[in-house]
Design an enzyme around this catalytic site. Structure first.
Site, PDB file in Angstrom:
ATOM      1  N   HIS A 115       0.750  -1.203  -0.039  1.00 29.82           N
ATOM      2  CA  HIS A 115       0.119  -0.091   0.099  1.00 29.82           C
ATOM      3  C   HIS A 115       0.925   1.293   0.018  1.00 29.82           C
ATOM      4  O   HIS A 115       0.362   2.262   0.355  1.00 29.82           O
ATOM      5  CB  HIS A 115      -0.880   0.093   1.172  1.00 29.82           C
ATOM      6  CG  HIS A 115      -1.952  -0.969   1.238  1.00 29.82           C
ATOM      7  ND1 HIS A 115      -2.850  -1.202   0.264  1.00 29.82           N
ATOM      8  CD2 HIS A 115      -2.428  -2.128   1.949  1.00 29.82           C
ATOM      9  CE1 HIS A 115      -3.787  -1.959   0.368  1.00 29.82           C
ATOM     10  NE2 HIS A 115      -3.484  -2.803   1.424  1.00 29.82           N
TER      11      HIS A 115
ATOM     12  N   GLU B 130      -6.954 -12.103   6.542  1.00 23.84           N
ATOM     13  CA  GLU B 130      -7.922 -11.066   6.437  1.00 23.84           C
ATOM     14  C   GLU B 130      -9.065 -11.118   5.306  1.00 23.84           C
ATOM     15  O   GLU B 130      -9.479 -10.097   4.908  1.00 23.84           O
ATOM     16  CB  GLU B 130      -6.913  -9.992   6.056  1.00 23.84           C
ATOM     17  CG  GLU B 130      -6.042 -10.145   4.922  1.00 23.84           C
ATOM     18  CD  GLU B 130      -5.098  -9.046   4.426  1.00 23.84           C
ATOM     19  OE1 GLU B 130      -5.285  -7.901   4.883  1.00 23.84           O
ATOM     20  OE2 GLU B 130      -4.059  -9.257   3.652  1.00 23.84           O
TER      21      GLU B 130
ATOM     22  N   ASP C  68      -9.258  -5.107   6.461  1.00 25.64           N
ATOM     23  CA  ASP C  68      -9.861  -5.986   5.367  1.00 25.64           C
ATOM     24  C   ASP C  68     -11.222  -6.812   5.908  1.00 25.64           C
ATOM     25  O   ASP C  68     -12.007  -6.745   5.134  1.00 25.64           O
ATOM     26  CB  ASP C  68      -8.762  -6.775   4.645  1.00 25.64           C
ATOM     27  CG  ASP C  68      -8.014  -6.136   3.888  1.00 25.64           C
ATOM     28  OD1 ASP C  68      -8.410  -5.905   2.619  1.00 25.64           O
ATOM     29  OD2 ASP C  68      -6.824  -5.600   4.091  1.00 25.64           O
TER      30      ASP C  68
END
Length: 266
Positions: free
Chosen positions: A49, A153, A179
């Site tokens: 990310h 997740e 998530d």
């Protein structure tokens, strides 16, 4: 190998030492040096990310070594190539996103190990001391020092959680509450459906005798997770720390400006 914070990360993780880390989102080494100097146990360089390529990851891991802080990398995808790249650069741990099946857990474990695994060998990388280590010394040292951590997740992972945690070579799990919250459509990370998922993951980790890592908002939440069985904690990120400090400084200066204006009017 010399016993340092850098190469003892996996041992400390497996021993359930209370470890404090943070995400690194900015592709430079400066924040890592600062966090290492403050005393953080590990940093997670976030390729998933944040804008890290191999070059900036290499610099970040060099900074981690210089600062004596363990450098873990969250790879963008679960693949042998992505994992090999960060291990060659000197990562002491791999955080793999969206591990939701036994097959994926096996890919992660194999990519992190020479013996019994499928890690591609090179002795002339940073991990190999640029040729200074004999082949089998490097193999044994790398296998002993590399932590394979799966991010749980996805709801699908919950259906196989015991089998995933039983995979040989998988060292620990990270609970991805963000998530999971989105996947369940829950209003917050503390919603009952998310908390139940977290409890299921922690219970499975206890049955498999494997450590749990989780991101927390601070000491109070970390203490709650510690009581439930977690031992490694990620707190914020370099960007988060910067934003918080900048916001605090701006608020103080804004208040000062307001007081000065009121005094001038008075």
């Amino acid at each position: 190998m010399q016993n340092t914070p850098h190469n003892s990360f996996r041992r400390r993780l497996l021993d359930r030492e209370s470890l404090i880390g943070s995400f690194i989102k900015t592709p430079t080494g400066h924040a890592i040096e600062i966090l290492g100097a403050v005393g953080f146990d590990f940093v997670v360089i976030d390729q998933e990310h944040a804008p890290f390529d191999r070059g900036s990851t290499d610099v970040a891991l060099l900074a981690a070594r210089a600062a004596g802080v363990a450098g873990v990398v969250r790879v963008p995808v679960l693949s042998h190539d992505a994992i090999l790249s960060v291990l060659d650069c000197g990562a002491v741990g791999v955080l793999a996103p969206h591990v939701s099946s036994v097959a994926q857990a096996r890919i992660l474990a194999a990519a992190c190990r020479y013996r019994g695994g499928a890690r591609g060998f090179s002795g002339v990388t940073r991990a190999g001391g640029y040729g200074a280590l004999k082949m089998w010394n490097h193999v044994d040292a790398a296998d002993a020092a590399t932590a394979a951590i799966a991010m749980i997740e996805d709801p699908a992972a919950l259906e196989e959680i015991d089998a995933i945690l039983a995979v040989d070579g998988l060292d620990a799990v990270f609970i991805g509450r963000g998530d999971l919250t989105v996947a369940f459509g829950a209003p917050t990370r503390d919603a009952p459906v998310v908390r139940d998922a977290v409890d299921r993951i922690i219970a499975a980790a206890k049955r498999a005798n494997k450590p749990v890592c989780v991101m927390t908002d601070g000491a109070d939440e970390a203490a709650d997770f510690a009581e439930r069985g977690a031992s490694a904690f990620i707190v914020s990120s370099d960007q988060g720390f910067l934003r918080k400090a900048a916001g605090h400084a701006f608020s103080e200066m804004s208040a000062m400006k307001t007081r000065a204006s009121q005094a001038a009017v008075g």
